[in-house]
Design an enzyme around this catalytic site. Structure first.
Site, PDB file in Angstrom:
ATOM      1  N   ASP A  84      -0.818  -2.299  14.997  1.00  0.00           N
ATOM      2  CA  ASP A  84      -0.785  -1.412  13.837  1.00  0.00           C
ATOM      3  C   ASP A  84      -1.265  -0.003  14.216  1.00  0.00           C
ATOM      4  OD1 ASP A  84      -0.612  -0.783  11.088  1.00  0.00           O
ATOM      5  OD2 ASP A  84      -2.696  -1.389  10.726  1.00  0.00           O
ATOM      6  N   HIS A  85      -0.651   1.010  13.651  1.00  0.00           N
ATOM      7  CA  HIS A  85      -1.041   2.410  13.880  1.00  0.00           C
ATOM      8  C   HIS A  85      -1.277   2.722  15.360  1.00  0.00           C
ATOM      9  CE1 HIS A  85      -1.359   3.750   9.725  1.00  0.00           C
ATOM     10  NE2 HIS A  85      -1.872   2.568   9.448  1.00  0.00           N
ATOM     11  N   GLU A  96       6.034   5.817  10.813  1.00  0.00           N
ATOM     12  CA  GLU A  96       5.630   6.318   9.487  1.00  0.00           C
ATOM     13  C   GLU A  96       6.039   7.764   9.286  1.00  0.00           C
ATOM     14  OE1 GLU A  96       1.577   5.379   8.289  1.00  0.00           O
ATOM     15  OE2 GLU A  96       1.350   7.372   7.405  1.00  0.00           O
ATOM     16  N   GLY A 100      -2.722  -1.993   1.270  1.00  0.00           N
ATOM     17  CA  GLY A 100      -2.489  -3.062   0.289  1.00  0.00           C
ATOM     18  C   GLY A 100      -3.733  -3.522  -0.470  1.00  0.00           C
ATOM     19  N   ASN A 136       0.671  -4.164   4.270  1.00  0.00           N
ATOM     20  CA  ASN A 136      -0.516  -4.256   5.123  1.00  0.00           C
ATOM     21  C   ASN A 136      -1.776  -4.496   4.300  1.00  0.00           C
ATOM     22  OD1 ASN A 136       1.255  -3.530   7.107  1.00  0.00           O
ATOM     23  ND2 ASN A 136       0.102  -1.756   7.813  1.00  0.00           N
ATOM     24  N   VAL A 137      -2.555  -5.461   4.746  1.00  0.00           N
ATOM     25  CA  VAL A 137      -3.795  -5.800   4.046  1.00  0.00           C
ATOM     26  C   VAL A 137      -4.921  -5.893   5.082  1.00  0.00           C
ATOM     27  CG1 VAL A 137      -4.966  -7.542   2.629  1.00  0.00           C
ATOM     28  CG2 VAL A 137      -2.512  -7.119   2.294  1.00  0.00           C
ATOM     29  N   THR A 156      -8.735  -4.075   4.403  1.00  0.00           N
ATOM     30  CA  THR A 156     -10.081  -3.952   3.810  1.00  0.00           C
ATOM     31  C   THR A 156     -10.471  -5.148   2.944  1.00  0.00           C
ATOM     32  OG1 THR A 156      -9.720  -1.578   3.794  1.00  0.00           O
ATOM     33  CG2 THR A 156     -11.558  -2.388   2.476  1.00  0.00           C
TER      34      THR A 156
END
Ligand code: 13P
Length: 285
Positions: free
Chosen positions: A82-83, A134, A208, A228-229, A231
């Site tokens: 991710d990222h 992105e 998310g 995306n989840v 936190t």
């Protein structure tokens, strides 16, 4: 089942109008919790870790654990970086066996974002990996270190970006932000609808945590396929462990972390309606 390409999972979701959670993990227990949740609910799964998190969870340790867990899972699972910010770490993830990567050049002007994304697409193709990129700017930041303002994705730019980079999935900014929302998130459904009408690859919603089921369903209806989840899973683990503390035995603490992660993942799988899809996805990939 085994490790699959994220592209295949998202294509099946697109054809059948549901969403798939990409769940961020930071240690082995969280990996096990996410897999447990997906197996219990018979859902395809995307396991992910962001480059900024590697200072806590080194890629050479967590990466092989994620790939091994996906390979052993009884559901189709993709492992996603991710990222991704640097070519060096993206290559390392691909070498470890991640089946998908995100290159995040959203901080660059459009031309540079396109050029840099094209370079990463060429590298990922050598490995047969899926690529997400992105455009626009999601608010906050993955690890909360900076509070970026939201820059809503332009439909025209999204169309140009997707066609010139040949990516497989596009992360857009429609008012979404990383971390927990301060109030109710106000997502630009009109813009999502427009982008979905013009861009024919699966769309990704970052940030998310804290979005309601009703809003998730609307997003999915208008073309969001990957959500995306991060936190809310980290918070669930901390909260549940605090509630159950004090622990006098390491292994009950260990089980509590797994179960807390699994609970949050299951809650999202149900909201995204990816539960019960395993047999169809297996037949598809
Ligand atoms: P949250 O931390 O808001 O769930 O966002 C996760 C995310 O978008 C990771 O890329």
């Amino acid at each position: 089942m085994t490790l699959v390409k994220m592209k295949e999972i998202l294509e099946h979701a697109e054809a059948n109008q549901y969403g798939v959670g990409a769940f961020s993990v930071a240690n082995m227990e969280m990996v096990m919790g996410a897999v447990r949740a997906a197996e219990e609910l018979r859902s395809p799964l995307i396991l992910q870790i962001a480059e900024v998190r590697l200072k806590h969870s080194p890629l050479h340790i967590i990466g092989p654990a994620m790939v091994a867990a996906a390979k052993a899972a009884t559901v189709p699972a993709a492992v996603h970086f991710d990222h991704g910010l640097t070519e060096e770490k993206i290559r390392e993830a691909l070498e470890i066996g991640f089946s998908s990567i995100m290159y995040d050049g959203s901080h660059h002007p459009l031309g540079k974002n396109i050029a840099e994304t094209q370079k990463i697409v060429a590298i990922a193709r050598e490995y047969g990996a899926t690529v997400e990129a992105e455009i626009g700017q999601v608010g906050g930041s993955e690890d909360g270190s900076v509070d970026l303002e939201v820059l809503i994705t332009s439909t025209e730019e999204a169309k140009q970006f997707a066609s010139e980079t040949m990516i497989d999935a596009l992360a857009i900014a429609i008012g979404n932000a990383h971390g927990m929302y301060k109030g109710d998130p106000h997502l630009r459904m009109d813009r999502l609808e427009e982008i979905h009408a013009e861009v024919d690859i699966p769309l990704v919603l970052h940030g998310g945590s804290g979005i309601s089921e009703k809003v998730f369903r609307k997003c999915i209806h208008h073309g969001i396929r990957k959500i995306n989840v991060a936190t809310s899973t980290f918070n669930q683990v901390v909260n549940m462990v605090n509630e159950e503390a004090p622990f006098h035995n390491f292994f009950s603490y260990h089980e509590s972390v797994i179960e807390a992660a699994a609970e949050n993942v299951k809650r999202h799988i149900r909201m995204f309606q990816s539960d019960g899809r395993v047999e169809e996805v297996k037949a598809y990939v």
